[in-house]
Structure formats: structure tokens, C-alpha cells
Design an enzyme around this catalytic site. Structure first.
Site, short mmCIF file in Angstrom:
data_model
loop_
_atom_site.label_atom_id
_atom_site.label_comp_id
_atom_site.label_asym_id
_atom_site.label_seq_id
_atom_site.Cartn_x
_atom_site.Cartn_y
_atom_site.Cartn_z
N TYR A 1 0.81 -1.21 0.00
CA TYR A 1 0.00 0.00 0.00
C TYR A 1 0.85 1.27 0.00
O TYR A 1 0.44 2.28 -0.53
CB TYR A 1 -0.92 0.03 1.23
CG TYR A 1 -2.21 -0.71 1.08
CD1 TYR A 1 -2.24 -2.05 0.77
CD2 TYR A 1 -3.43 -0.05 1.25
CE1 TYR A 1 -3.43 -2.74 0.65
CE2 TYR A 1 -4.63 -0.73 1.13
CZ TYR A 1 -4.62 -2.07 0.83
OH TYR A 1 -5.81 -2.74 0.70
N LYS B 1 3.20 -15.53 2.16
CA LYS B 1 3.39 -16.21 0.87
C LYS B 1 4.90 -16.44 0.77
O LYS B 1 5.57 -15.94 -0.14
CB LYS B 1 2.83 -15.31 -0.26
CG LYS B 1 2.76 -15.95 -1.63
CD LYS B 1 1.63 -16.95 -1.79
CE LYS B 1 1.75 -17.66 -3.13
NZ LYS B 1 0.79 -18.76 -3.29
N ASP C 1 -3.08 -18.25 0.17
CA ASP C 1 -4.09 -18.90 -0.68
C ASP C 1 -4.79 -20.02 0.09
O ASP C 1 -6.02 -20.15 0.07
CB ASP C 1 -3.48 -19.41 -2.01
CG ASP C 1 -2.16 -20.16 -1.85
OD1 ASP C 1 -1.61 -20.18 -0.72
OD2 ASP C 1 -1.67 -20.73 -2.84
N ASP D 1 -6.45 -7.11 4.19
CA ASP D 1 -7.58 -6.45 3.54
C ASP D 1 -8.51 -7.50 2.95
O ASP D 1 -9.73 -7.50 3.17
CB ASP D 1 -7.05 -5.51 2.44
CG ASP D 1 -8.18 -4.83 1.69
OD1 ASP D 1 -9.13 -4.37 2.34
OD2 ASP D 1 -8.11 -4.75 0.44
N ASP E 1 -12.40 -9.09 4.61
CA ASP E 1 -13.70 -9.06 3.93
C ASP E 1 -14.30 -10.47 3.87
O ASP E 1 -15.50 -10.66 4.07
CB ASP E 1 -13.56 -8.54 2.48
CG ASP E 1 -13.85 -7.05 2.33
OD1 ASP E 1 -13.56 -6.31 3.30
OD2 ASP E 1 -14.35 -6.63 1.28
C1 LIG Z 1 -10.78 1.71 0.67
C2 LIG Z 1 -9.50 0.93 0.81
C3 LIG Z 1 -8.33 1.81 0.58
C4 LIG Z 1 -9.40 0.20 2.17
C5 LIG Z 1 -8.16 -0.67 2.19
O1 LIG Z 1 -7.84 -1.35 1.21
O2 LIG Z 1 -7.47 -0.67 3.21
C6 LIG Z 1 -10.59 -0.68 2.52
O3 LIG Z 1 -10.78 -1.71 1.61
C7 LIG Z 1 -10.41 -1.23 3.92
O4 LIG Z 1 -10.42 -2.46 4.06
O5 LIG Z 1 -10.30 -0.45 4.86
MG LIG Z 2 -11.00 -3.62 2.48
#
Ligand SMILES: CC(C)[C@H](C(=O)O)[C@@H](O)C(=O)O
Ligand SMILES: [Mg+2]
Ligand SMILES: NC(=O)c1ccc[n+]([C@@H]2O[C@H](COP(=O)([O-])OP(=O)(O)OC[C@H]3O[C@@H](n4cnc5c(N)ncnc54)[C@H](O)[C@@H]3O)[C@@H](O)[C@H]2O)c1
Length: 362
Positions: free
Chosen positions: A145, A195, A227, A251, A255
Site C-alpha cells: 500500500y 506467501k 491462498d 484487507d 472481507d
Molecule cells: C478503501 C480501501 C483503501 C481500504 C483498504 O484497502 O485498506 C478498505 O478496503 C479497507 O479495508 O479499509
Molecule cells: Mg478492504
């Protein structure tokens, strides 16, 4: 006279302001029950910053955050700003700089399945019977990032896009300490994701995590390639306690973990600096597909406010009360659309109604 905490309130874009309104109502209710005052200052961020003050992270917003004890953040981004130069967009122009400016290197994302929501999970009930409680700890200010060089060079078909993934020993050490200390207070297991069969950053990551683990003999350390981890999360989530990841793996896996709990709208997060300062935000985004309809799930935002009380203000009892109120409301069958199923005992409600129900049960 009770305690006073200063909170910078940054609702942002899309569903951000809608879910933030409910979290602020919960803070009002906490003020009434506990001897505390939250002095709140609102500031523009993301697309709202661009539209109202000409940039995603206005100077005034940074100053309001600097004067605060913690930041309560909604979400930023949306189609309206996607054609701006990348560094001016809400995500790269505001969210990432905020993380860097305030040194928010430790991102805690707890994915816990509430007992009454097991049927909302995308997994089969027998896989999640008895629930699971996973804490994703994501490194937040390093890796791909932020590392340089980064950008698009050249012209026409000769253009190349470049991102660099870099991790230093101190960056890995400090996030590893956060993971082991968190594990000591819960299931005493850390699974470190990497990884290391491909990436040099991961080879170093694994070596350093193994070294730090020696300081925590009561915590069991395992390693998993990313993975495989993505697969294991959906196969058998109960095997995990604390999951330790670098920035991008965290990240993605957070999710995935969120959806196992029923909806991205359920997953709060705390982004912590050294000391007590932190930024608190839902793990999901501005959800442009449902923004403006008043139907978003505010629970991730409300639980994020609870994490603020827990981690920045030391208000453990009030934070527990918020978690319990959310659990009670879910037990009573209140559901926003993202977690609703047409079956006996479930009541479909909107953002404001579920917020009111949580306050009534606080
Ligand atoms: C919006 C984006 C930059 C952010 C990230 O990737 O960190 C989001 O997906 C998160 O998980 O906070
Ligand atoms: Mg995210
Ligand atoms: N922290 C942040 O500010 C943050 C995080 C992630 C994405 N984003 C941004 O948000 C925008 C949209 O991104 P995306 O669509 O990939 O991800 P998203 O998280 O906004 O939405 C993904 C899906 O989850 C649903 N969802 C998310 N939160 C919900 C909630 N509280 N209640 C009900 N449903 C919810 C959405 O409706 C959508 O279907 C992009 O501009 C992205 O960069 C911001």
C-alpha cells in the site's frame, strides 16, 4: 464532573453519514448512562472533502483529528470521484494518508458470529454450529500500500504500473507483538499468514514472527500461505483464533471473514497507533449500491464506536454494554436487509429502526 473525550467525527461518503448517525445516537445513550461526555467535532473527508473543501483530506480535517482523542470514521469513495487522478481520490487521498499521518499500524478486525445470525452466514449451519470468534490483525501502514517506488511510468503501450512491497524488521516486530498480546487474552493461538514460497517480504515476515513468538511461550504459533488461508476460512473457520497478516492479505481475508458472519455490514474495526489514539471504522466501504436509501446495516459502525470506548477510552463496561445490546436486538429478530431472511421471528427494519432498537436495549 465525569470524563471528557474529544472525538473527531468523519462520516465521509455513501452510507457513511447514514450509519454514522446511528453510532452517534449510541454515544448519546452512553453519555446518559455513564458519567462521560463525548465532545464531537464533525469534519469533511473523502468525496465530501473534495466537494465541499476541494480536497479529500482538508487541512482543517487533519487539525480536528490532531486535537481529538480518537477518530470515528464512516467510509469514503464512490463512482463520482473514480475518474480523478488516483492520489486525489478519496481512498488514496484521504483514508491512506490518515492511517500514515497518525501511525495507525495495527488494524483489529473481529469477525464474530452472533448466535442468532448463524443462518445469515454464507456457510452451512453445521460448519459454523457453536459459532466462531476470529480476530484478524492486519498491518496497516506498510507493505504494498505504501512502499516506494509506486506509480505508472512511460507512455502509450510502453507504460508500466509499479507497486513495491517492502517490510522492515521493526514494522514486522511491532505488529507481531500486537498479535501475540491479543492472543494471550483470548484463544492463545496465532496463525501468521504469508506467501513465503514466493515473496521475500514473507520470508522475512515468517523469520521475525518466529523470533517474536519466543517471548510468548503460552501462545501457539502456526503459519499458513495466504491462498490456503482463504480456503481454510470457508472450510473450517473455527480452527482460527488470531490471524496475523500483512496489509493487503489482511484487507482481503478480513472481507472474507466478514461475510462468514453474515454481512460486511457487521464487521467493525480499530486502527491503533502506539498509545491510546485510534481510528474506528467499519471494515466495509461506502456501498454506493444502497446509499441514500436508509437501509444500510449500521451495526459495524456502532460496534466500531464500541471499540473506540474499549481501546482508546478504557470504557470496558460501556463497550460490553454496546456489544450486548447488539446481540439482544439480533436475538429479538431485528434485521436490516443484508442479514434478513424471510422466516418466522425475523423483522425487516431500516437503518434508523435497528439503531433505535439497539439504544432501547442498551
Ligand atoms: C478503501 C480501501 C483503501 C481500504 C483498504 O484497502 O485498506 C478498505 O478496503 C479497507 O479495508 O479499509
Ligand atoms: Mg478492504
Ligand atoms: N474504509 C473505507 O472507507 C472503505 C472500505 C472499503 C471500500 N471503500 C470504498 O467504497 C466504495 C465501494 O466499494 P465496494 O463496493 O467494493 O465495497 P463496499 O464494502 O462498499 O460494498 C460491498 C458490498 O457490501 C455491501 N455492504 C457494505 N457495507 C454494508 C452495510 N453496512 N450494510 C449493508 N450492506 C453493506 C454493499 O451494499 C455492497 O453490496 C469504493 O469507492 C471503495 O474504494 C471504502
Amino acid at each position: 464532573m465525569g470524563q471528557l473525550f474529544k472525538v473527531a467525527v468523519l462520516p465521509g461518503d455513501g452510507i457513511g453519514p447514514e450509519v454514522m448517525a446511528e453510532a452517534l445516537k449510541v454515544l448519546d445513550a452512553v453519555e446518559k448512562r455513564y458519567d462521560v461526555k463525548f465532545e464531537r467535532t464533525h469534519a469533511n473527508v473523502g468525496g465530501a472533502g473534495i466537494d465541499l473543501e476541494g480536497r479529500a483530506l482538508p487541512e482543517t480535517t487533519v487539525n480536528i483529528c490532531k486535537a481529538a482523542d480518537a477518530i470515528l470514521f464512516g467510509s469514503v469513495g464512490g463512482p463520482k470521484w473514480e475518474t480523478l487522478p488516483p492520489d486525489e481520490q478519496p481512498e488514496r487521498g484521504a483514508l491512506l494518508p490518515l492511517r500514515k499521518i497518525f501511525g495507525l499500524y495495527a488494524n483489529l478486525r473481529p469477525a464474530i458470529i452472533f448466535p442468532s445470525l448463524t443462518s445469515a452466514s454464507s456457510l452451512k449451519e453445521e460448519v459454523i454450529a457453536g459459532g466462531f470468534d476470529i480476530l484478524v490483525i492486519r498491518e496497516l501502514t506498510g507493505g504494498i500500500y505504501f512502499s516506494q517506488p509506486k506509480g505508472i511510468d512511460g507512455a502509450g503501450r510502453d507504460r508500466v504500473g509499479v507497486d513495491t512491497m517492502r517490510y522492515s524488521v521493526p514494522e514486522i516486530e511491532r505488529i507481531a507483538h500486537v498479535a501475540f498480546q491479543a492472543a494471550q487474552k483470548r484463544g492463545k493461538k496465532v496463525c501468521s499468514i504469508d506467501k513465503a514460497n514466493v515473496l521475500s517480504t514473507s520470508v522475512l515476515w515468517r523469520e521475525i514472527v518466529i523470533n517474536i513468538a519466543k517471548e510468548y511461550p503460552d501462545v501457539e504459533l502456526s503459519h499458513m500461505y495466504v491462498d490456503n488461508a482463504a480456503m481454510q476460512l470457508v472450510r473450517w473457520p473455527k480452527q482460527f483464533d488470531v490471524i496475523l497478516c500483512e496489509n493487503m492479505f489482511g484487507d482481503i481475508l478480513s472481507d472474507e471473514a466478514a461475510m462468514l458472519t453474515g454481512s460486511l455490514g457487521m464487521l467493525p474495526s480499530a486502527s491503533l497507533a502506539e498509545g491510546t489514539f485510534g481510528m474506528y471504522e467499519p471494515s466495509g466501504g461506502s456501498a454506493p449500491d444502497i446509499a441514500g436509501q436508509g437501509i444500510a446495516n449500521p451495526i459495524a459502525q456502532i460496534l466500531s464506536a464500541g471499540m473506540m470506548l474499549r481501546y482508546s477510552f478504557g470504557m470496558i463496561e460501556a463497550a460490553d454494554a454496546i456489544d450486548n445490546a447488539v446481540a439482544k436486538v439480533l436475538d429479538k429478530g431485528y434485521r436490516t436487509r443484508d442479514i434478513y431472511q424471510e422466516k418466522a421471528g425475523e423483522k425487516l427494519v431500516n437503518t434508523k429502526e435497528i439503531g433505535d432498537a439497539i439504544i432501547a436495549n442498551l
